[in-house]
Motif scaffolding. Structure first.
Motif, short mmCIF file in Angstrom:
data_model
loop_
_atom_site.label_atom_id
_atom_site.label_comp_id
_atom_site.label_asym_id
_atom_site.label_seq_id
_atom_site.Cartn_x
_atom_site.Cartn_y
_atom_site.Cartn_z
N SER A 26 17.57 44.35 30.25
CA SER A 26 17.29 45.70 30.22
C SER A 26 18.21 46.52 29.71
O SER A 26 19.54 46.53 30.01
N VAL A 27 17.76 47.63 29.11
CA VAL A 27 18.70 48.72 28.88
C VAL A 27 18.51 50.16 29.47
O VAL A 27 17.29 50.80 29.00
N PRO A 28 19.30 50.44 30.39
CA PRO A 28 18.83 51.71 31.24
C PRO A 28 18.83 53.09 30.09
O PRO A 28 19.61 52.81 29.28
N ASP A 29 18.27 53.94 30.61
CA ASP A 29 18.21 55.38 29.49
C ASP A 29 19.48 55.57 29.38
O ASP A 29 20.08 56.10 28.08
N LYS A 30 20.61 55.60 30.44
CA LYS A 30 21.65 56.22 30.29
C LYS A 30 22.57 55.38 29.21
O LYS A 30 23.38 55.85 28.32
N VAL A 31 22.63 54.02 29.10
CA VAL A 31 23.14 53.33 28.22
C VAL A 31 22.49 53.48 26.76
O VAL A 31 23.22 53.58 26.01
N ARG A 32 21.31 53.15 26.89
CA ARG A 32 20.35 53.60 25.60
C ARG A 32 20.95 54.93 24.59
O ARG A 32 21.26 54.95 23.73
N GLU A 33 21.29 55.83 25.75
CA GLU A 33 21.40 57.25 24.95
C GLU A 33 22.83 57.21 24.66
O GLU A 33 23.19 57.94 23.47
N ARG A 34 23.63 56.40 25.21
CA ARG A 34 25.15 56.35 24.89
C ARG A 34 25.22 55.76 23.58
O ARG A 34 26.12 56.14 22.83
N ILE A 35 24.49 54.56 23.40
CA ILE A 35 24.63 53.83 22.19
C ILE A 35 24.08 54.58 21.20
O ILE A 35 24.80 54.78 19.96
N THR A 36 22.98 55.35 21.08
CA THR A 36 22.31 56.06 20.05
C THR A 36 22.99 57.25 19.88
O THR A 36 23.09 57.76 18.65
#
Length: 95
Positions: free
Chosen positions: A57-67
């Motif tokens: 699972s990808v938390p929103d914080k990590v998803r945002e950092r990646i994108t």
């Protein structure tokens, strides 16, 4: 002081040539920047499906950092980590 040169045909040609060179350089820089952004976006879009496929699972914080990351090299490193990481946070961790 004689300023007639600045109003002459020759002066206009020199300015026009300078403007054309400036625009050409700007377009070339814009294309290079666009390619770099495209590579970064492609890599960011590659990381998330790898994690999803692995059931991580990808938390929103990590998803945002990646994108939001615009550095293709950092994203390449994160993509490599995504293959073996046990958590999404591990991908972005400083090594």
């Amino acid at each position: 002081m004689d300023l007639s040169f600045y109003k002459s045909f020759m002066s206009e040609e020199i300015r026009d040539e300078g403007r054309a060179q400036g625009r050409a350089q700007g377009r070339a820089q814009g294309r290079a920047q666009g390619r770099a952004q495209g590579r970064a976006q492609g890599r960011a879009e590659g990381i998330l499906p790898v994690l999803e496929q692995r059931g991580i699972s990808v938390p929103d914080k990590v998803r945002e950092r990646i994108t939001d990351c615009g550095d293709p090299e950092v994203l390449r490193q994160w993509l490599v980590r995504a293959v073996t990481a046990t958590s999404a946070e591990e991908i972005c961790a400083e090594k």
